[in-house]
Design an enzyme around this catalytic site. Structure first.
Site, mmCIF file in Angstrom:
data_model
loop_
_atom_site.group_PDB
_atom_site.id
_atom_site.type_symbol
_atom_site.label_atom_id
_atom_site.label_comp_id
_atom_site.label_asym_id
_atom_site.label_seq_id
_atom_site.Cartn_x
_atom_site.Cartn_y
_atom_site.Cartn_z
ATOM 1 N N CYS A 100 5.838 0.025 7.393
ATOM 2 C CA CYS A 100 5.507 1.217 6.537
ATOM 3 C C CYS A 100 6.696 1.695 5.742
ATOM 4 O O CYS A 100 7.784 1.577 6.369
ATOM 5 C CB CYS A 100 5.080 2.326 7.387
ATOM 6 S SG CYS A 100 4.639 3.963 6.539
ATOM 7 N N LEU A 101 6.143 1.964 4.530
ATOM 8 C CA LEU A 101 7.355 2.199 3.636
ATOM 9 C C LEU A 101 8.179 3.489 4.175
ATOM 10 O O LEU A 101 9.376 3.690 3.744
ATOM 11 C CB LEU A 101 7.081 2.259 2.150
ATOM 12 C CG LEU A 101 6.603 1.164 1.667
ATOM 13 C CD1 LEU A 101 5.945 1.213 -0.093
ATOM 14 C CD2 LEU A 101 7.463 -0.001 1.324
ATOM 15 N N HIS A 154 -2.695 7.654 6.969
ATOM 16 C CA HIS A 154 -1.802 8.268 6.286
ATOM 17 C C HIS A 154 -2.410 9.635 5.828
ATOM 18 O O HIS A 154 -1.897 10.742 5.764
ATOM 19 C CB HIS A 154 -1.117 7.732 5.128
ATOM 20 C CG HIS A 154 0.034 7.012 5.591
ATOM 21 N ND1 HIS A 154 1.017 7.424 6.597
ATOM 22 C CD2 HIS A 154 0.570 5.628 5.237
ATOM 23 C CE1 HIS A 154 1.929 6.560 6.459
ATOM 24 N NE2 HIS A 154 1.635 5.467 5.855
ATOM 25 N N GLN A 196 2.926 10.149 1.273
ATOM 26 C CA GLN A 196 4.176 9.314 1.423
ATOM 27 C C GLN A 196 5.143 9.796 0.361
ATOM 28 O O GLN A 196 6.371 9.380 0.168
ATOM 29 C CB GLN A 196 4.116 7.953 1.178
ATOM 30 C CG GLN A 196 3.466 7.306 2.712
ATOM 31 C CD GLN A 196 3.340 5.729 2.656
ATOM 32 O OE1 GLN A 196 2.459 5.394 2.179
ATOM 33 N NE2 GLN A 196 4.298 5.274 3.217
ATOM 34 N N HIS A 210 -4.545 1.286 7.562
ATOM 35 C CA HIS A 210 -3.074 1.798 7.657
ATOM 36 C C HIS A 210 -2.946 3.180 6.706
ATOM 37 O O HIS A 210 -2.365 3.925 6.826
ATOM 38 C CB HIS A 210 -2.033 0.826 7.255
ATOM 39 C CG HIS A 210 -0.800 1.307 7.262
ATOM 40 N ND1 HIS A 210 0.234 0.877 8.328
ATOM 41 C CD2 HIS A 210 0.144 2.167 6.431
ATOM 42 C CE1 HIS A 210 1.312 1.462 8.071
ATOM 43 N NE2 HIS A 210 1.317 2.104 7.018
ATOM 44 N N GLU A 211 -3.423 2.897 5.362
ATOM 45 C CA GLU A 211 -3.328 3.973 4.310
ATOM 46 C C GLU A 211 -4.250 4.890 4.379
ATOM 47 O O GLU A 211 -3.706 6.221 4.478
ATOM 48 C CB GLU A 211 -3.680 3.334 3.002
ATOM 49 C CG GLU A 211 -2.570 2.094 2.498
ATOM 50 C CD GLU A 211 -0.929 2.432 2.701
ATOM 51 O OE1 GLU A 211 -0.726 3.469 2.570
ATOM 52 O OE2 GLU A 211 -0.306 1.565 3.120
ATOM 53 N N GLY A 243 0.964 -1.186 -0.089
ATOM 54 C CA GLY A 243 0.040 0.070 0.086
ATOM 55 C C GLY A 243 1.002 1.130 0.102
ATOM 56 O O GLY A 243 1.901 1.060 0.486
HETATM 57 NI NI NI Z 1 2.910 3.550 5.719
#
Ligand code: NI
Length: 191
Positions: free
Chosen positions: A100-101, A146, A51, A142-143, A46
């Site tokens: 998380c990226l 963000h 991000q 999660h997304e 995701g």
């Molecule tokens: Ni994340």
């Protein structure tokens, strides 16, 4: 298409409330394509627009690899969520490990509702409603966070957070080696 650099947890854009996407545009469609390419390149499931430095209400997911391991889940393929709203959440919570990226190498358990109902526009700007369960539900939540300036770190106890202190410091300093491009906020130079 282009691979975009991913901002790290300490970047202010990840703490902003993202603005709704007003209308479809060539720029938006390019951003969506670039986000998918960026997500696949970094082996993520995701990716939210903040991000990659864009504070707009957009995220993409592809939970295929995860769902394929679980027989009882529908294979939904790549999904685009524009201006999403979670309209219902299960009372039952599940504790699942997340990463998380924007916070590479940090993983920890987060408790979230097992099942959610979300409304959104897809990349054609058609209105959709999805009832998500299991892994997909987890990735979506999660997304979605963000877009509201929330990181999974925020759910951790002070004790759990302290365990990640060294890695977080390295990310902030830009000294953590990753397989994909990151934009760490550079420390202020001492005069
Ligand atoms: Ni994340």
């Amino acid at each position: 298409m282009a691979i975009l650099p991913i901002v790290t947890y300490n970047d202010a854009v990840l703490r902003q409330k993202a603005d709704p996407v007003e209308a479809d545009s060539e720029e938006l469609q390019t951003l969506i394509d670039d986000m998918f390419e960026t997500m696949y390149n970094s082996k993520g499931v995701g990716l939210a627009a903040p991000q990659v430095g864009k504070a707009v209400q957009l995220f993409v997911i592809d939970a295929d690899e995860m769902t394929n391991e679980l027989d009882d889940e529908e294979d939904l393929g790549p999904l685009v969520f524009i201006n999403p709203v979670i309209i219902a959440s299960d009372e039952e919570y599940l504790k699942i490990e997340e990463g998380c990226l924007s916070i590479p190498e940090v993983r920890d358990e987060v408790s979230r509702p097992q099942k959610i109902t979300i409304t959104y526009k897809d990349r054609n700007f058609d209105s959709q409603t999805l009832i998500a369960d299991g892994w997909i539900s987890r990735v979506i939540q999660h997304e979605y966070d963000h877009l509201r300036g929330i990181l999974f770190l925020d759910y951790l106890s002070a004790f759990r957070r302290r365990l990640h202190r060294n890695t977080l410091k390295k990310i902030k300093e830009g000294s953590l080696q990753t397989e994909y491009a990151l934009v760490p906020k550079l420390p202020i130079e001492q005069e």
